[in-house]
Design an enzyme around this catalytic site. Structure first.
Site, short mmCIF file in Angstrom:
data_model
loop_
_atom_site.label_atom_id
_atom_site.label_comp_id
_atom_site.label_asym_id
_atom_site.label_seq_id
_atom_site.Cartn_x
_atom_site.Cartn_y
_atom_site.Cartn_z
N LYS A 46 -11.56 -33.55 30.30
CA LYS A 46 -13.00 -33.66 30.50
C LYS A 46 -13.26 -33.79 32.01
O LYS A 46 -12.44 -34.37 32.73
CB LYS A 46 -13.52 -34.91 29.76
CG LYS A 46 -14.98 -35.25 30.04
CD LYS A 46 -15.94 -34.16 29.57
CE LYS A 46 -17.36 -34.36 30.10
NZ LYS A 46 -18.19 -33.14 29.98
N ASN A 70 -25.09 -27.26 25.25
CA ASN A 70 -24.78 -28.66 25.53
C ASN A 70 -25.42 -29.09 26.84
O ASN A 70 -25.62 -28.31 27.76
CB ASN A 70 -23.26 -28.90 25.54
CG ASN A 70 -22.65 -28.75 26.92
OD1 ASN A 70 -22.72 -29.67 27.75
ND2 ASN A 70 -22.08 -27.58 27.20
N SER A 71 -25.74 -30.38 26.86
CA SER A 71 -26.27 -31.00 28.07
C SER A 71 -25.64 -32.39 28.17
O SER A 71 -26.32 -33.42 28.11
CB SER A 71 -27.79 -31.10 27.99
OG SER A 71 -28.29 -31.70 29.16
N CYS A 130 -20.78 -26.91 36.73
CA CYS A 130 -21.45 -27.62 35.65
C CYS A 130 -22.97 -27.46 35.77
O CYS A 130 -23.56 -27.86 36.77
CB CYS A 130 -21.10 -29.10 35.65
SG CYS A 130 -21.96 -29.97 34.31
N ASN A 192 -17.86 -20.85 32.99
CA ASN A 192 -18.47 -22.06 32.46
C ASN A 192 -19.67 -21.60 31.63
O ASN A 192 -19.86 -20.41 31.39
CB ASN A 192 -18.89 -22.98 33.62
CG ASN A 192 -18.93 -24.45 33.18
OD1 ASN A 192 -19.44 -24.76 32.09
ND2 ASN A 192 -18.42 -25.34 34.00
N GLY A 217 -19.45 -20.60 23.31
CA GLY A 217 -19.09 -20.16 21.96
C GLY A 217 -19.11 -18.64 21.81
O GLY A 217 -19.38 -17.93 22.78
N GLY A 243 -14.56 -18.26 27.48
CA GLY A 243 -15.92 -17.94 27.09
C GLY A 243 -15.90 -17.27 25.73
O GLY A 243 -15.63 -16.08 25.62
N GLY A 265 -12.69 -23.35 24.30
CA GLY A 265 -13.54 -24.53 24.32
C GLY A 265 -14.21 -24.82 23.00
O GLY A 265 -13.65 -25.49 22.12
C1 LIG Z 1 -19.58 -30.10 25.03
C2 LIG Z 1 -19.07 -29.36 26.23
C3 LIG Z 1 -18.69 -30.09 27.38
C4 LIG Z 1 -18.22 -29.42 28.50
N1 LIG Z 1 -17.82 -30.14 29.60
C5 LIG Z 1 -17.26 -29.49 30.67
C6 LIG Z 1 -16.74 -30.23 31.78
O1 LIG Z 1 -16.76 -31.47 31.81
N2 LIG Z 1 -16.21 -29.52 32.83
C7 LIG Z 1 -16.16 -28.15 32.83
O2 LIG Z 1 -15.66 -27.55 33.79
N3 LIG Z 1 -16.61 -27.43 31.75
C8 LIG Z 1 -17.15 -28.06 30.69
N4 LIG Z 1 -17.60 -27.34 29.62
C9 LIG Z 1 -17.50 -25.87 29.65
C10 LIG Z 1 -16.28 -25.37 28.89
O3 LIG Z 1 -15.08 -25.87 29.46
C11 LIG Z 1 -16.23 -23.83 28.87
O4 LIG Z 1 -16.25 -23.35 30.20
C12 LIG Z 1 -17.41 -23.20 28.13
O5 LIG Z 1 -17.74 -23.95 26.99
C13 LIG Z 1 -17.13 -21.75 27.73
O6 LIG Z 1 -16.00 -21.66 26.88
P1 LIG Z 1 -16.13 -21.62 25.27
O7 LIG Z 1 -17.13 -20.54 24.93
O8 LIG Z 1 -14.74 -21.34 24.77
O9 LIG Z 1 -16.64 -22.95 24.86
C14 LIG Z 1 -18.12 -28.00 28.49
C15 LIG Z 1 -18.49 -27.29 27.34
C16 LIG Z 1 -18.96 -27.95 26.22
C17 LIG Z 1 -19.32 -27.15 25.00
#
Ligand SMILES: Cc1cc2nc3c(=O)[nH]c(=O)nc-3n(C[C@H](O)[C@H](O)[C@H](O)COP(=O)(O)O)c2cc1C
Length: 301
Positions: A46, A70-71, A130, A192, A217, A243, A265
Site C-alpha cells: 500500500k 476508489n478515493s 495518486c 495508475n 479494473g 490496468g 490490482g
Molecule cells: C482501492 C485501491 C487503492 C489503491 N491504492 C494505491 C496506492 O496506494 N498507491 C498506488 O500507487 N496505486 C494505488 N492504486 C492503484 C492500483 O495500484 C492500480 O494502479 C490500478 O488500480 C490499476 O490496476 P487494476 O486495474 O489492476 O486495479 C489503488 C487502487 C485501488 C483500487
C-alpha cells in the site's frame, strides 16, 4: 516450475513476472491466509508516506460496470510504522517486496524513500500518480518537469533502484515517461487509476467528497494497453504494466506488447487467487507452446 517465467527487471531477479499492485493487497496479510505468497513474483505495498495518513472522508469505494472507483486518499500507517511492524514479516517471504512510496512535496518524498536505505529492499515504486490526494500525488506525474524533479531528487538519495509509477491522466504521458528515464528511474510502472466520478441519484449527490475518484479494473484494460504500448516505444527502461488485468491471457497481452512484468490490482478483490492462477496459466501456456522463456514472446507485437 520450468524456469520459463524467470524475469529480470532492471537488474532485479523475479521468479515470475506476476506482482500484486499497490493498494489492492495491503501488506499481504489477508492474502497469505489464502495462499503461499512465495508463489507470486512480488508485491507492491500500500502507498506509504512519511507521516501516517487517515485517508479521505466519505464514500471511498464505488462499483461501476466492469470497474471500481476508489478515493482512499493514501490511508497508511507511515513509513516508520511499516518498517517496524510489516517489513520484518515481509522480508521473511521468498518474494520481492516493493515499497510504494508517496509524498506531498519533494522533501517528504526524499525523506520517505531514504528511510529504506539501510534495508535490503530490491526496488522502490515511486508513486507520482495518486489521483485521490489534495497535494502531491498525481500532481508530480502530470508534467514532465515536475516528474523529472521528484524522480531525480529521489534517485539521488535512494540506495535502491527506483521505478516511477505513472498516471494515465497526464496530458503528455510519453513526455513524463522520458523525463523519469532521464532523471535516472530504473523502470516504470503504469497505469495508475483514470479519473472518473459517480452520482448517487437516491441521495441526489456526487458520491465522493473529493468529487473525482480513480477508475480501475477490466474497464480500463484497453486504455492501459494503448498507454503501455506508447511508453514501451518511448523509453529503453523496463515497464511493469497494469490496468484491468484479470487472467493470464490479459497478462500475456501486456507482455506481448513489451511489458517486462505485470501487476494485478482490482481483480484481487473479485477473485482472491487471481495472482497464483495467472502464474499457473502462464506456466501452462509456456509448456504447451514449447516456450523456453517468456522473452520468446515478450515485445513481439
Ligand atoms: C482501492 C485501491 C487503492 C489503491 N491504492 C494505491 C496506492 O496506494 N498507491 C498506488 O500507487 N496505486 C494505488 N492504486 C492503484 C492500483 O495500484 C492500480 O494502479 C490500478 O488500480 C490499476 O490496476 P487494476 O486495474 O489492476 O486495479 C489503488 C487502487 C485501488 C483500487
Amino acid at each position: 516450475m520450468s524456469g520459463a517465467l524467470l524475469t529480470n527487471f532492471a537488474g532485479v531477479p523475479f521468479k515470475n513476472p506476476v506482482i500484486a499492485a499497490s493498494g489492492t493487497f495491503g501488506f499481504g496479510r489477508q492474502f497469505e491466509k489464502i495462499y503461499d505468497l512465495s508463489k507470486i513474483g512480488g508485491l507492491c505495498t500500500k502507498g506509504l508516506t512519511l507521516e501516517p495518513r487517515p485517508g479521505n472522508t466519505g464514500e471511498r469505494l464505488w462499483e461501476t460496470p466492469a470497474g471500481l472507483l476508489n478515493s482512499i486518499g493514501l490511508e497508511n500507517p507511515g513509513v516508520d510504522a511499516f518498517i517496524e511492524n510489516e517489513w520484518p514479516h515481509l522480508a521473511d517471504i521468498d518474494t520481492v517486496t516493493i515499497p510504494n512510496v508517496g509524498g506531498s512535496d519533494l522533501d517528504s518524498y526524499v525523506q520517505a524513500v531514504s528511510k529504506f536505505n539501510d534495508l535490503p529492499v530490491k526496488l522502490i515504486e515511486l508513486n507520482i500518480s495518486c489521483p485521490n490526494v489534495k497535494c502531491g500525488g498525481m500532481a508530480f506525474g502530470m508534467d514532465p518537469d515536475q516528474a523529472y524533479a521528484v524522480t531525480k531528487a529521489v534517485v539521488d538519495e535512494s540506495a535502491h533502484p527506483v521505478m516511477a509509477k505513472l498516471t494515465p491522466n497526464a496530458p503528455d504521458l510519453t513526455g513524463v515517461a522520458r523525463a523519469c528515464e532521464e532523471a535516472g528511474a530504473a523502470g516504470l510502472s503504469l497505469i495508475n487509476t483514470i479519473q472518473g466520478m459517480a452520482v448517487d441519484v437516491d441521495r441526489r449527490r456526487i458520491v465522493f467528497d473529493n468529487v473525482y475518484a480513480g477508475l480501475s479494473g477490466p474497464a480500463v484494460k484497453p486504455i492501459a494497453l494503448r498507454m503501455v504500448h506508447q511508453v514501451v516505444h518511448a523509453v529503453s527502461i523496463p515497464v511493469m504494466a497494469l490496468g484491468g488485468i484479470s487472467d493470464w491471457r490479459d497478462a500475456l497481452e501486456f507482455i506481448m506488447i513489451g511489458a517486462q512484468c505485470v501487476q494485478v490490482g482490482t481483480m484481487n478483490f473479485v477473485d482472491t487467487t487471481v495472482l497464483p492462477d495467472i502464474v499457473d496459466g502462464l506456466e501452462t501456456y509456456c509448456t504447451k507452446h514449447g516456450i523456453q522463456n517468456l522473452d520468446d514472446v515478450r515485445g513481439i507485437l
